[in-house]
Design an enzyme around this catalytic site. Structure first.
Site, PDB file in Angstrom:
ATOM      1  CG  ASP A 131      -2.279  -1.101   1.008  1.00  0.00           C
ATOM      2  OD1 ASP A 131      -1.945  -1.735   0.106  1.00  0.00           O
ATOM      3  OD2 ASP A 131      -2.613  -1.116   2.279  1.00  0.00           O
ATOM      4  CG  ASP A 190      -4.942  -8.213   1.370  1.00  0.00           C
ATOM      5  OD1 ASP A 190      -3.574  -8.681   1.390  1.00  0.00           O
ATOM      6  OD2 ASP A 190      -5.220  -7.156   1.670  1.00  0.00           O
ATOM      7  CE  LYS A 242     -12.913  -5.847   1.886  1.00  0.00           C
ATOM      8  NZ  LYS A 242     -12.121  -4.934   2.832  1.00  0.00           N
TER       9      LYS A 242
END
Ligand code: GLC
Length: 804
Positions: free
Chosen positions: A363, A495, A638
């Site tokens: 990130d 992820d 998501k």
């Protein structure tokens, strides 16, 4: 439905209806002293850590309460309201308000019963406390007497979980005191025989303060229950109702700061006061308060400093295109969003409570990309830091602790690291993000010496930046799967894909392919021929493998499971089409023109929606393989077929690299917050910042967006727009300008700071093309193609590019 508008001149978003579909927030200060504030003054503050330095309380996942409240009571009529619409929540027919979210400040204007109020909230530049400046003007024809009350609700513990959960402890270490113009809130006050801030038996004596300046305190209260009154709420505290606070202090239970002052205003008269909050001992608090004796001037000065600083930061790249939405995002809001993610990482928001005690490797390295064109020197500092968090085996530490000690850290191979961070293994993509980030920095700044700078590795040893990059190549090279593509390990960018040591990730394979391309350019610069030959060989081989193992008729697959099954095969009942391998096949340069256009068309047909392209389709439900963790999410959310906004940046970039300006811009508009301003009831999130994802077509709330502000979306969209649509592509020796714009844009201009030169760029598109270059003039001189060697640039460089 629309709740506000963009004021581009002031770089503000102005909320004209306070009953927004969600709390619409802004960031004040920095993580040294950070404050979040919603358009209804809800929010919290902390010093250094959102989870462990919490000062003001905020209840997550609730009704945006409590907050930084300033109540105004008319002592004649006994009617009262608040400077923000909530918490009192007057009838909107009678209460008119505007909330101006600006760059690091928020101002709330309200008009009610002839009183005009302006509540300005900010953290002064480089300071570690906050200011709530209230300006009141009597716009009625009569003399008015108002009791103004400021209310700050302190946490009973710096640790927000202890404050919320461990009441049998945290309530009994808290107390408040009143001193002349302020409430002092002390945690562990019974240990105050030690000095302030000193550690005693593992406990710190912690001091906070809430002060009033610009007026004298007429009454006060330091106990929350007493201030609110039994069965009262923030909308009708008994202390405010009565117009007089009881003077009760907190000893156990809940501390707060409540200070009242009586203000008398003649018609047209204005008065300024300010409340101050901080985590400071008595002495320091006093010193701060003194600075605000002349409240109006001090606050105006500090606000101007903030504006000058932030507007200066944003000014390094400015564009005027025919699209107002594009301009406001690129010039102000996306750029500001990039700075916020760059500075705050995932530290604190209304969704992140601050518990993550460090920087996520991928990130953070990605976030840097969003600000390189605006502040390369800030980027450099962070790049150094992230390189120092690379293990000597080339991998990135999945979580880089805030107190990272380069050269001495444990790694995922050590039980201690796993215990401390919760990250048991390496992720396949982390260090590969360094390639585009370092490249963009080198190209933007021209600081090629950086490649030779020596930086420690996280655990031991050190190496030049070039060596660090080589090790990152080694890391992937040493972890190849059965087909010869990088193993997916604990996660790749996604992820929710756990492919392990035997499964392989097409996404990482493409990232790796791209990384080799970038390091090859560095090797050429360094005249490292041997390594260049090695890279050519490995890259060719990888390219062949990807083509053989991942191209599936009209798309690239997503990878291979541990047991060798294909993920994202056209015939799969679920998740048979994935977004990222298509965009990355183009970005990496692997896809042939035909593959690229076919894959991008498949994306458009299969994945695109009116709110952006979904991450994959159909969502997992019955057919998830073991490592497909996304199945836990509701369909359309998501990673399970949500519109993962970060990926929109890559599809914008990919389309732009192919010269498809219309498509690139379409993807931009579908997910751009500013373009949803009129659809706020659907999107819900702030129309001026990105969210992590938008619910996809499989959700009954298609179009609703979530997890505001702190998201990798900010940087990928910025790159997609600046490098992609606007086509600003610096390299080591100059700048290539290759716009991919919608056909209907007949012109745009850009002002760009580039290695100390001011570039004034004008682009014409007389014949409605999406990309191309028929002429490029630099200070009147024609260039070959669309490339400007740096030597051609003068202090002020006029650039005119004609697309068609
Ligand atoms: C979240 C994570 C990011 C990850 C993405 C996709 O945004 O912060 O690290 O890449 O989800 O799973």
């Amino acid at each position: 439905m629309k709740y506000g508008y963009f004021d581009d001149t002031k770089r503000e978003y102005v909320i004209t209806r306070p009953d927004t579909p969600a709390p619409w927030a802004n960031y004040l200060g920095s993580p040294e002293y950070g404050a979040l504030i919603s358009n209804n003054a809800g929010g919290y503050s902390f010093a250094k850590s959102g989870a462990n330095g919490r000062i003001l309380r905020y209840i997550f996942n609730q009704f945006d309460q409590p907050g930084r409240y300033m109540y105004i009571r008319d002592n004649k009529t006994q009617d009262y309201w608040s400077a923000s619409w909530q918490p009192v929540g007057k009838d909107l027919e009678a209460y008119k308000s505007e909330c101006h979210h600006g760059t690091a400040y928020t101002k709330m204007l309200a008009d009610y019963s002839g009183i005009h109020s302006e509540a300005l909230y900010y953290v002064p530049l480089d300071q570690t406390y906050e200011v709530w400046n209230l300006r009141l003007t009597n716009q009625s024809a009569e003399d008015r007497e108002l009791t103004v009350t400021g209310y700050a609700e302190f946490t009973n513990n710096n640790n927000y979980e202890q404050d919320q959960i461990n009441l049998q402890y945290s309530q009994f270490i808290t107390r408040t005191e009143f001193h002349e113009n302020r409430i002092r809130h002390v945690i562990h006050g019974n240990l105050d025989w030690a000095k302030e801030g000193e550690e005693v038996d593992d406990e710190l004596v912690i001091d906070r303060f809430f002060a009033l300046t610009g007026a004298t305190v007429d009454s006060y209260c330091g106990d929350r229950e007493e201030f609110l009154g039994r069965y009262h709420g923030y909308n009708n505290p008994q202390g405010v109702e009565k117009g007089q606070l009881s003077g009760e202090m907190c000893y156990n239970q809940n501390g707060c700061g409540a200070l009242s002052t009586v203000i008398r205003l003649k018609p047209n008269e204005t008065k300024d006061i300010a409340f101050l909050v901080g985590m400071k001992g008595n002495k320091e608090a006093k010193e701060i308060i003194v600075k605000y004796e002349n409240t109006t001037q001090q606050c105006e000065k500090e606000l101007n400093e903030l504006i000058t600083y932030w507007h200066g930061r944003l000014s390094h790249f400015q564009v005027q295109t025919p699209s107002a939405e594009f301009n406001t995002m690129i010039n102000t809001w996306n750029a500001y969003n990039c700075f916020i993610t760059f500075i705050w990482s995932r530290a604190a928001s209304f969704f992140y409570c601050g518990l993550r005690n460090g920087y996520g490797y991928r990130d953070t390295v990605q976030d840097i990309q969003g600000i390189i064109h605006l502040a390369p020197e800030m980027a450099l500092e962070k790049i150094r830091f992230m390189l120092s968090a690379q293990v000597d085996n080339g991998g990135g530490l999945p979580l880089v602790k805030f107190n990272h000690n380069a050269g001495h850290e444990d790694t995922p191979e050590d039980a201690s690291y796993v215990k401390e961070t919760g990250h048991p293994e390496y992720r396949a993509d982390d260090a590969l993000w360094l390639f585009p980030t370092v490249y963009k920095y080198l190209a933007e700044s021209g600081n090629m010496e950086f490649l030779d700078e020596v930086i420690p590795f996280a655990n031991k040893d050190e190496g030049t930046v070039y060596e660090h990059l080589k090790r990152a190549i080694d890391f992937s090279m040493n972890r190849l799967g059965v087909h010869g593509m990088p193993a997916g390990l604990y996660a790749d960018w996604n992820d929710c894909l756990r492919l392990g040591k035997n499964g392989e990730s097409a996404f990482v394979a493409l990232q790796f392919y791209y990384a080799m391309d970038i390091i090859k350019r560095c090797a050429e610069y360094k005249k490292d021929t041997q390594y260049g030959i090695y890279l050519d060989e490995k890259k060719n081989m990888l390219g062949k493998i990807i083509n053989e193992c991942c191209w599936n008729e009209d798309r690239f697959i997503r990878g291979y499971t541990q047991t060798g099954e294909i993920i994202g095969c056209k015939t799969d009942p679920e998740a048979n089409m994935w977004l990222n391998p298509q965009s990355w096949a183009v970005i990496s340069g692997l896809a042939s023109e035909e593959q690229a256009d076919t894959a991008l068309d498949t994306v458009y047909q299969r994945l695109n929606t009116e709110y952006g392209a979904i991450l994959m389709d159909p969502p997992y439900y019955k057919h998830a393989f073991e490592g497909a963790l996304a199945v836990i999410y509701n369909a359309g959310s998501k990673e399970n077929a949500g519109i993962f906004s970060q990926s929109q940046g890559w599809i914008i970039l990919a389309e732009a690299l192919r010269g498809h300006g219309d498509r690139a811009f379409t993807y931009f508009m579908e997910n751009a917050p500013a373009a949803q301003n009129e659809k706020a009831d659907i999107r819900k999130l702030e129309p001026y910042c990105y969210g992590q994802f938008t619910e996809g077509k499989d959700s009954p709330h298609f179009g609703r967006s979530h997890v505001h502000w702190l998201t990798g979306t900010a940087s990928t969209i910025m790159v997609g727009c600046v490098e992609g649509i606007l086509g600003m592509r610096p390299d080591f020796s100059g700048l290539c300008i290759s716009p991919s714009i919608p056909k209907e844009w007949d012109t745009f201009t850009a002002k760009k700071e580039f290695r100390g030169k001011h570039l004034h760029i004008q682009v014409y598109n007389h014949n409605q093309k999406e990309s191309g270059c028929v002429e490029l003039l630099v200070n009147g001189e024609a260039m070959k193609g669309n490339y400007i060697p740096f030597e051609k640039m003068t202090e002020n460089t006029d650039i005119v590019l004609t697309i068609s």
